[in-house]
Write a protein that holds these residues in place. Sequence first.
Motif, PDB file in Angstrom:
ATOM      1  N   MET A 152       0.826  -1.209   0.000  1.00  0.00           N
ATOM      2  CA  MET A 152       0.000   0.000   0.000  1.00  0.00           C
ATOM      3  C   MET A 152       0.860   1.260   0.000  1.00  0.00           C
ATOM      4  O   MET A 152       0.581   2.219  -0.712  1.00  0.00           O
ATOM      5  N   SER A 153       1.920   1.236   0.812  1.00  0.00           N
ATOM      6  CA  SER A 153       2.795   2.406   0.895  1.00  0.00           C
ATOM      7  C   SER A 153       3.447   2.693  -0.465  1.00  0.00           C
ATOM      8  O   SER A 153       3.509   3.841  -0.910  1.00  0.00           O
ATOM      9  N   LEU A 154       3.913   1.638  -1.143  1.00  0.00           N
ATOM     10  CA  LEU A 154       4.567   1.836  -2.448  1.00  0.00           C
ATOM     11  C   LEU A 154       3.561   2.342  -3.475  1.00  0.00           C
ATOM     12  O   LEU A 154       3.875   3.182  -4.312  1.00  0.00           O
ATOM     13  N   SER A 155       2.334   1.833  -3.395  1.00  0.00           N
ATOM     14  CA  SER A 155       1.309   2.296  -4.321  1.00  0.00           C
ATOM     15  C   SER A 155       1.030   3.785  -4.085  1.00  0.00           C
ATOM     16  O   SER A 155       0.923   4.566  -5.038  1.00  0.00           O
ATOM     17  N   LYS A 156       0.972   4.186  -2.824  1.00  0.00           N
ATOM     18  CA  LYS A 156       0.740   5.618  -2.511  1.00  0.00           C
ATOM     19  C   LYS A 156       1.897   6.482  -3.003  1.00  0.00           C
ATOM     20  O   LYS A 156       1.715   7.657  -3.308  1.00  0.00           O
ATOM     21  N   GLN A 157       3.101   5.895  -3.067  1.00  0.00           N
ATOM     22  CA  GLN A 157       4.260   6.666  -3.558  1.00  0.00           C
ATOM     23  C   GLN A 157       4.255   6.774  -5.088  1.00  0.00           C
ATOM     24  O   GLN A 157       5.142   7.383  -5.669  1.00  0.00           O
ATOM     25  N   GLY A 158       3.278   6.119  -5.731  1.00  0.00           N
ATOM     26  CA  GLY A 158       3.147   6.252  -7.184  1.00  0.00           C
ATOM     27  C   GLY A 158       3.707   5.084  -7.978  1.00  0.00           C
ATOM     28  O   GLY A 158       3.806   5.168  -9.207  1.00  0.00           O
ATOM     29  N   PHE A 159       4.073   3.990  -7.308  1.00  0.00           N
ATOM     30  CA  PHE A 159       4.560   2.818  -8.035  1.00  0.00           C
ATOM     31  C   PHE A 159       3.380   1.950  -8.504  1.00  0.00           C
ATOM     32  O   PHE A 159       2.329   1.939  -7.865  1.00  0.00           O
ATOM     33  N   LYS A 160       3.613   1.225  -9.570  1.00  0.00           N
ATOM     34  CA  LYS A 160       2.661   0.186  -9.985  1.00  0.00           C
ATOM     35  C   LYS A 160       2.988  -1.022  -9.112  1.00  0.00           C
ATOM     36  O   LYS A 160       4.124  -1.508  -9.121  1.00  0.00           O
ATOM     37  N   VAL A 161       2.030  -1.486  -8.326  1.00  0.00           N
ATOM     38  CA  VAL A 161       2.305  -2.553  -7.352  1.00  0.00           C
ATOM     39  C   VAL A 161       1.315  -3.695  -7.513  1.00  0.00           C
ATOM     40  O   VAL A 161       0.116  -3.483  -7.691  1.00  0.00           O
ATOM     41  N   GLN A 162       1.840  -4.903  -7.415  1.00  0.00           N
ATOM     42  CA  GLN A 162       0.989  -6.075  -7.368  1.00  0.00           C
ATOM     43  C   GLN A 162       1.465  -6.978  -6.247  1.00  0.00           C
ATOM     44  O   GLN A 162       2.628  -6.905  -5.834  1.00  0.00           O
ATOM     45  N   GLY A 163       0.548  -7.777  -5.749  1.00  0.00           N
ATOM     46  CA  GLY A 163       0.911  -8.636  -4.634  1.00  0.00           C
ATOM     47  C   GLY A 163       0.417 -10.051  -4.862  1.00  0.00           C
ATOM     48  O   GLY A 163      -0.543 -10.273  -5.612  1.00  0.00           O
ATOM     49  N   TRP A 164       1.105 -10.985  -4.225  1.00  0.00           N
ATOM     50  CA  TRP A 164       0.670 -12.388  -4.302  1.00  0.00           C
ATOM     51  C   TRP A 164       0.582 -12.965  -2.894  1.00  0.00           C
ATOM     52  O   TRP A 164       1.460 -12.733  -2.066  1.00  0.00           O
ATOM     53  N   SER A 165      -0.496 -13.686  -2.638  1.00  0.00           N
ATOM     54  CA  SER A 165      -0.613 -14.378  -1.346  1.00  0.00           C
ATOM     55  C   SER A 165      -1.394 -15.661  -1.572  1.00  0.00           C
ATOM     56  O   SER A 165      -2.096 -15.802  -2.581  1.00  0.00           O
TER      57      SER A 165
END
Length: 308
Positions: A150-163
């Motif tokens: 979430m923090s990286l997304s707020k910084q403007g990065f394109k982020v994906q996660g896997w769980s």
Amino acid sequence: MSILVVRQDEKISDWVSALQQCDPEIPIIDYRDSHQPSDVKMMLVWKQPQGIFSTYPNLECVSSMGAGVDFIFEDPSYRKQIPMTRVVDPLLVSDMEEFVSAQIYNYLKGLHIYTGNMQQALWEQKPYLRKSDVSIGILGLGVLGSATAMSLSKQGFKVQGWSQSQKIIEGVSCYDGTALDVFLSQSDILVNLLPLTPQTRGILNANLFSKLPKGSFLIQVARGPHLEEKDLLEALDQGQISGAALDVFSQEPLDKNHPFWTHKKVLITPHCASISAPSSVAPQIIDNYKRLLKAQTLLNQVDTVKGY
Ligand code: GLV
């Protein structure tokens, strides 16, 4: 009844005093001091001497001093019917967000290259990357993984996660168990924040690396045994992985002769991404002790079947 504090380094005294300060009424015992095992109701542990749990017949809760609990499960004297808790703490979360962000910016701007160039007074501009050039993949969306994503997304990065199980996180594309390959194929920077379980041990291996875009960067901040070290060295030599920031290792401290130390594409830190601060964590340990006395539900309880 008491809380026993178990840890084999000098930080044990900080934990004992933080707990004592938090509630002076509760007996807090350093495991090296003489004590009556049958009085111990709760144990707060970090990399305890193996076999220690069998000495305490009235143990009703084992708490980790950190976010990880793998070292408790690995001790054959731990019985799964004893409730286990771990640390969920805002500082532990923000420290991890900041550390991962620092590693990402360091990689994008190539700062570590200039640190090396300084040794030779070498003035040489290098090309650099921007946020928009990369997509970040976070492996593991537990407390630390989802907050970091979430923090990286707020910084403007394109982020994906896997769980393993499906998660929904604002601003983050979430993939679950079956979609690992799709997730990997889009991760230019892979951050490992998985729990260490029999299923995830060795997950960072040649097969996984081959599914990343060529030249991906690895940030390993979970547990050493997630990584097949030889496979990483090969992937680095072949250029499949362009570099790695490693904070955790199968053997800590890392052996002085380990090839990672001198590898140009590897940045080593000594398991310092996010370290529990005793004064910040003590209140939740004391709270859980009081809950135990009142037979109430514990905070931050670990699923001893799933292993995290
Ligand atoms: C650190 O490694 C932790 O588990 O908190």
